[in-house]
Scaffold this motif. Structure first.
Motif, short mmCIF file in Angstrom:
data_model
loop_
_atom_site.label_atom_id
_atom_site.label_comp_id
_atom_site.label_asym_id
_atom_site.label_seq_id
_atom_site.Cartn_x
_atom_site.Cartn_y
_atom_site.Cartn_z
N GLN A 240 0.83 -1.21 0.00
CA GLN A 240 0.00 0.00 0.00
C GLN A 240 0.86 1.25 0.00
OE1 GLN A 240 -3.24 0.09 -0.28
NE2 GLN A 240 -3.78 -2.05 0.04
N ARG A 241 2.15 1.07 0.34
CA ARG A 241 3.09 2.21 0.36
C ARG A 241 3.71 2.45 -1.00
NH1 ARG A 241 4.29 -0.89 4.68
NH2 ARG A 241 6.17 -1.71 3.66
N GLY A 242 3.40 1.56 -1.98
CA GLY A 242 3.95 1.73 -3.33
C GLY A 242 5.09 0.79 -3.58
N THR A 243 5.95 1.09 -4.56
CA THR A 243 7.05 0.22 -4.95
C THR A 243 8.36 0.84 -4.55
OG1 THR A 243 7.32 1.27 -7.11
CG2 THR A 243 5.73 -0.54 -6.96
N ARG A 244 9.41 0.01 -4.60
CA ARG A 244 10.76 0.53 -4.38
C ARG A 244 11.56 0.36 -5.65
NH1 ARG A 244 11.82 -4.38 -0.81
NH2 ARG A 244 13.15 -5.75 -2.06
N ASP A 245 12.62 1.07 -5.80
CA ASP A 245 13.39 1.05 -7.05
C ASP A 245 14.33 -0.12 -7.14
OD1 ASP A 245 12.20 3.38 -7.85
OD2 ASP A 245 13.70 4.65 -6.88
#
Length: 246
Positions: A240-245
């Protein structure tokens, strides 16, 4: 798939599984299949039309790392799915990162692929085992990973997804079951179809290859023959916090 879900299927091929997922998601869902082969996509569309299912799914030509999605489509899918594709690409984690970008927060990423080292035959066939090892090397020579099926959870983690499930689908069989002759014939055709690539490994010559395939077909008529094989399945969730690179 659940009714109403939006589904992205990368490496959709002829689209049979894509259409099944589309039907499962129902009229309120939306399913997009992407394949790099224009010929495969054209045939998928033809098959969908023949089955009167063309309204359930949209097929597009494109690359799995850079799929032809419109800007407003990114981050909107409930499910991103891939099957029998990661073993054929040099950078599978790049595909999984793309899948992660395609789904909404909380969306699911489903990976299905093979570890070719799993294959077992009994009674054993040394000639076929040697041929199978050469077949595995055809992937290695291309810079691909023939064992990616056991690494799916790792790929999910590396891409930034939260792993949620790890399982496998058994594809084996034995003499006396209705599907066994077709199972062996499919394996024989796979090896025949990779003939040029197998010979390029220089691990065996044409005579040895033909002898191994012939031995496999003869072996399939034994009353005690059995094959053990399977496909890895793993599922992850976009945080829910999004993705990481990385």
């Amino acid at each position: 798939m659940q009714p109403g879900e939006r589904v992205l299927d990368l490496g959709s091929g002829l689209g049979q599984l894509t259409r099944s997922m589309a039907i499962a998601s129902g009229s309120k869902g939306r399913t997009v299949g992407v394949d790099a082969s224009p010929e495969q996509v054209d045939e998928a569309k033809r098959l969908a039309k023949a089955a009167k299912e063309e309204g359930w799914v949209e097929f597009r030509v494109g690359d799995a790392v850079h799929p032809p999605l419109r800007e407003e489509e990114w981050g909107t899918f409930d499910v991103a799915h891939v099957r029998f594709l990661l073993e054929h690409v040099p950078d599978p984690v790049a595909v999984v990162r793309t899948m992660l970008r395609a789904v909404r927060p909380g969306g699911r990423i489903i990976l299905e692929d093979e570890d070719h080292d799993i294959l077992r035959l009994w009674p054993e066939l040394p000639r076929v085992e040697a041929l199978w090892r050469a077949y595995i090397q055809t992937y290695v020579r291309l810079g691909n990973d023939p064992h990616v099926g056991k690494k799916l959870v790792e790929l999910l983690h590396q891409a930034g997804a939260e792993p949620a499930r790890n399982n496998w689908i058994f594809f084996g069989g034995c003499s006396g079951t209705p599907h066994f002759p077709g199972l062996v014939e499919n394996m024989s055709r796979v090896l025949d179809g990779a003939r040029a690539e197998i010979l390029a490994t220089e691990l065996l010559d044409g005579r040895a290859l033909d002898g191994a395939v012939e031995a496999l077909r003869a072996w399939s008529k034994r009353p005690d023959a059995g094959i053990w094989y399977g496909m890895g399945v793993a599922e992850g969730v976009r945080s829910q916090r999004g993705t990481r690179d990385g």
